[in-house]
Design an enzyme around this catalytic site. Structure first.
Site, PDB file in Angstrom:
ATOM      1  NE  ARG A   1      -1.590   1.117   3.723  1.00 53.29           N
ATOM      2  CZ  ARG A   1      -1.224   2.131   4.316  1.00 53.29           C
ATOM      3  NH1 ARG A   1      -1.195   4.209   3.715  1.00 53.29           N
ATOM      4  NH2 ARG A   1      -0.636   2.374   4.892  1.00 53.29           N
ATOM      5  CB  VAL A   2       2.207   3.786  -2.275  1.00 53.07           C
ATOM      6  CG1 VAL A   2       2.834   2.850  -1.618  1.00 53.07           C
ATOM      7  CG2 VAL A   2       1.304   3.443  -3.092  1.00 53.07           C
ATOM      8  CB  SER A   3      -0.037   7.423   1.398  1.00 51.03           C
ATOM      9  OG  SER A   3      -0.222   6.606   2.697  1.00 51.03           O
ATOM     10  CB  THR A   4       0.128  10.003  -2.359  1.00 46.76           C
ATOM     11  OG1 THR A   4       1.338  10.186  -2.514  1.00 46.76           O
ATOM     12  CG2 THR A   4      -0.448  10.451  -0.770  1.00 46.76           C
TER      13      THR A   4
ATOM     14  CD  GLN B   1       3.501   7.632  -0.830  1.00 43.48           C
ATOM     15  OE1 GLN B   1       2.158   6.537  -1.323  1.00 43.48           O
ATOM     16  NE2 GLN B   1       4.780   7.611  -0.068  1.00 43.48           N
TER      17      GLN B   1
END
Length: 183
Positions: free
Chosen positions: A8-11, A14
């Site tokens: 998982r990445v936040s934005t 990324q």
């Protein structure tokens, strides 16, 4: 035994590439990945990954913060994972591995601290409510009826000529609100 990965990445800016590569190197046959803030509870791919787990499977993440952003969230997720009979491992946090006795011990201690903290919060808020009530603070939502309306409604009820629904309708409230006045 199937080894799953979760990345998982936040934005959107990324990249999931580094996490995916590390998870493949760790032996993950299927990787669930998403671009979603960890603060959001509704992470669709994480839910799918957990739902796919069966007894003996393993879910791997690159770092613990990919799975959860709070202790409570971590413990809830781990409960779901271990509840299915699967194990969990974080590549970047070797202490967080439910497949080893040491990892289970550390997570049990962490769960104990979280439970203790929750009990302390409950105790503090209960004490605060008790003090507020003692100082005359009204708890709960605001009454739908003014004191005068409550008095009038009780008087109308005492006469016995109107139904609860009729009285409630005249004040714009339900019959349940009127019935609670008698209690």
């Amino acid at each position: 035994m199937t080894i799953y990965g979760y990345a998982r990445v936040s934005t959107a800016g990324q990249s999931l590439e580094v996490q995916s590569k590390a998870l493949k190197t760790a032996g993950c046959g299927k990787i669930f990945s998403e671009k979603q803030s960890g603060i959001k509870a509704n992470r669709v791919q994480l839910a799918k990954a957990i739902a796919a787990l069966v007894d003996g499977d393993l879910l791997i993440v690159t770092k613990i913060d990919r799975l959860a952003r709070s202790t409570r969230d971590l413990l809830n997720s781990l409960d779901q994972i271990t509840g299915s009979g699967a194990g969990f491992r974080s590549l970047g946090d070797p202490w967080c591995d439910t497949t080893t006795p040491h990892g289970k011990l550390l997570l049990t201690v962490l769960a104990g601290f979280a439970e203790f903290d929750r009990e302390m919060i409950i105790a503090r808020t209960s004490e605060g409510r008790r003090l507020a009530k003692a100082n005359g603070v009204h708890m709960g939502r605001k009454s739908k009826l003014t004191p005068h309306q409550r008095h009038e409604a009780l008087a109308r009820l005492a006469k016995g000529t109107e139904t609860l629904s009729d009285i409630g309708r005249s004040y714009g409230v339900s019959h349940t609100t009127i019935s609670r006045l008698e209690a």
